[in-house]
Design an enzyme around this catalytic site. Structure first.
Site, PDB file in Angstrom:
ATOM      1  N   ASP A 167     -43.962 -38.969  13.846  1.00 14.37           N
ATOM      2  CA  ASP A 167     -44.555 -39.167  12.513  1.00 14.37           C
ATOM      3  C   ASP A 167     -45.564 -38.059  12.186  1.00 14.37           C
ATOM      4  O   ASP A 167     -45.951 -37.889  11.024  1.00 14.37           O
ATOM      5  CB  ASP A 167     -45.312 -40.501  12.472  1.00 14.37           C
ATOM      6  CG  ASP A 167     -44.543 -41.598  11.747  1.00 14.37           C
ATOM      7  OD1 ASP A 167     -43.763 -41.274  10.843  1.00 14.37           O
ATOM      8  OD2 ASP A 167     -44.754 -42.773  12.107  1.00 14.37           O
ATOM      9  N   LYS A 188     -33.726 -46.018   8.872  1.00 17.24           N
ATOM     10  CA  LYS A 188     -33.970 -45.030   9.924  1.00 17.24           C
ATOM     11  C   LYS A 188     -33.010 -45.253  11.095  1.00 17.24           C
ATOM     12  O   LYS A 188     -32.507 -44.295  11.683  1.00 17.24           O
ATOM     13  CB  LYS A 188     -35.439 -45.111  10.386  1.00 17.24           C
ATOM     14  CG  LYS A 188     -36.428 -44.635   9.314  1.00 17.24           C
ATOM     15  CD  LYS A 188     -37.879 -44.980   9.673  1.00 17.24           C
ATOM     16  CE  LYS A 188     -38.823 -44.651   8.518  1.00 17.24           C
ATOM     17  NZ  LYS A 188     -40.223 -45.025   8.793  1.00 17.24           N
ATOM     18  N   GLN A 243     -44.046 -48.451  12.753  1.00 16.35           N
ATOM     19  CA  GLN A 243     -43.954 -48.584  11.299  1.00 16.35           C
ATOM     20  C   GLN A 243     -45.268 -49.121  10.741  1.00 16.35           C
ATOM     21  O   GLN A 243     -45.794 -50.130  11.217  1.00 16.35           O
ATOM     22  CB  GLN A 243     -42.778 -49.503  10.934  1.00 16.35           C
ATOM     23  CG  GLN A 243     -42.479 -49.581   9.450  1.00 16.35           C
ATOM     24  CD  GLN A 243     -42.011 -48.263   8.843  1.00 16.35           C
ATOM     25  OE1 GLN A 243     -41.374 -47.452   9.500  1.00 16.35           O
ATOM     26  NE2 GLN A 243     -42.329 -48.045   7.579  1.00 16.35           N
TER      27      GLN A 243
HETATM   28  N1  GUN Z   1     -44.929 -46.521   6.334  1.00 17.22           N
HETATM   29  C1  GUN Z   1     -44.710 -45.871   5.163  1.00 17.22           C
HETATM   30  N2  GUN Z   1     -44.378 -44.580   5.409  1.00 17.22           N
HETATM   31  C2  GUN Z   1     -44.387 -44.420   6.752  1.00 17.22           C
HETATM   32  C3  GUN Z   1     -44.111 -43.330   7.604  1.00 17.22           C
HETATM   33  O1  GUN Z   1     -43.814 -42.208   7.187  1.00 17.22           O
HETATM   34  N3  GUN Z   1     -44.205 -43.584   8.930  1.00 17.22           N
HETATM   35  C4  GUN Z   1     -44.550 -44.795   9.423  1.00 17.22           C
HETATM   36  N4  GUN Z   1     -44.626 -44.930  10.734  1.00 17.22           N
HETATM   37  N5  GUN Z   1     -44.815 -45.827   8.647  1.00 17.22           N
HETATM   38  C5  GUN Z   1     -44.723 -45.646   7.327  1.00 17.22           C
END
Ligand code: GUN
Length: 296
Positions: free
Chosen positions: A121, A54, A98
């Site tokens: 998100d 990311k 995350q």
């Molecule tokens: N962990 C696995 N997928 C995601 C996601 O789309 N966003 C976040 N913040 N954590 C994750």
């Protein structure tokens, strides 16, 4: 590779190039650089890899990113303090915590602490509620990416029977709601099946478009689908593979080779939905920055 692949990499690249161009315009016209803050608690290897990808995407798109890495034993109060600081920081337009968080931290309370306008998100209850009633809000990245893949591959959803396997808050429930909306790129008839069904093949066989998000290898095999079905495989599973240097390879939730022979179109893993998730995160961050400049 068969020739009926939906190339997530190509579509994601297209979206990232659009975001990069629009970010450049926002910078030139308003002097604003979109800012995205990442919070990573603990040292889960998969989470570290995701955040690194990311961060690279942010660099490519001209998005300023900051990452705070905290040890697994961090107190929940410290996480709240940091989120509160970012909520009030005008240079931060998006906040991503995350997941998963360590067990002693209440994930729901953390998500609810993020300002809904910075919730890139799309996990905050305000954004979840807006999606449910068809109001404009922040859409979660993986389901938003699936919708973009369908639209940009020319796959009509209007009146089609979409069958979703899985009911997670991150994928199953939101993709069902997105495709259910009476809107362009949606307006589907949606069925959601899950692990409590006695036999999911009863549902998978009826699908025009089958979206599989169970996190279980071989959830869908060739005998479970109709000829001509469109298959979207959301799974990212590690399976042992001694022929690979790292000792494993990544597969989806669908028995790809056999199902690809019956499907009209299918997403590969990797190179399918996963890469779209990151592209949509970039798009959400740009949208959040734009709203900060031009509210309403
Ligand atoms: N962990 C696995 N997928 C995601 C996601 O789309 N966003 C976040 N913040 N954590 C994750």
């Amino acid at each position: 590779m068969p020739n009926n692949i939906i190339d997530g990499k190509r579509i994601a690249q297209m979206i990232k190039d659009e975001v990069r161009e629009e970010t450049r315009m926002l910078r030139e016209t308003h002097g604003v650089v979109p800012g995205l803050a990442f919070l990573l608690v603990g040292d889960d290897p998969a989470s570290r890899t995701y955040v690194a990808s990311k961060e690279r995407a942010c660099d490519y798109c001209g998005i300023h990113s900051v990452t705070l890495r905290l040890p697994a034993e961090t107190h929940e109060a410290e996480v709240h303090d940091k989120i509160s600081a970012w909520n009030n920081d005008p240079e931060i337009h998006g906040i991503l915590v995350q997941l998963p968080l360590p067990e002693h931290i209440d994930t729901d309370r953390i998500i609810e602490a993020i300002s809904p306008v910075k919730d890139v998100d799309g996990f905050h209850p305000v954004n979840v509620g807006k999606l449910m009633i068809g109001q404009q809000g922040m859409l979660p990245c993986t389901p938003a990416g699936i919708q973009q893949m369908l639209i940009r591959s020319g796959i009509a959803t209007e009146g089609k029977h979409v069958v979703v396997i899985g009911r997670s808050n991150i994928v199953g429930k939101p993709i069902a709601n997105i495709l259910l909306q009476k809107a362009a790129g949606a307006n589907a008839v949606v069925t959601v099946a899950h692990s409590a069904a006695a036999d999911i093949s009863v549902f998978t066989r009826q699908a025009d478009i089958l979206i599989v998000a169970t996190g279980r290898v071989n959830t869908v095999t060739a005998d479970m689908v109709r000829e001509g079905v469109v298959v979207i495989d959301v799974g990212i599973n590690r399976i042992a593979d001694n022929t690979r240097e790292r000792g494993y390879r990544i597969v989806g939730d669908v028995d790809f080779d056999a199902v690809a022979e019956k499907a009209s179109l299918i997403t590969p893993v990797p190179g399918g939905v996963g890469v779209m998730t990151i592209a949509m995160l970039m798009k959400n961050t740009l949208t959040a920055a734009r709203h900060a400049v031009m509210p309403g």
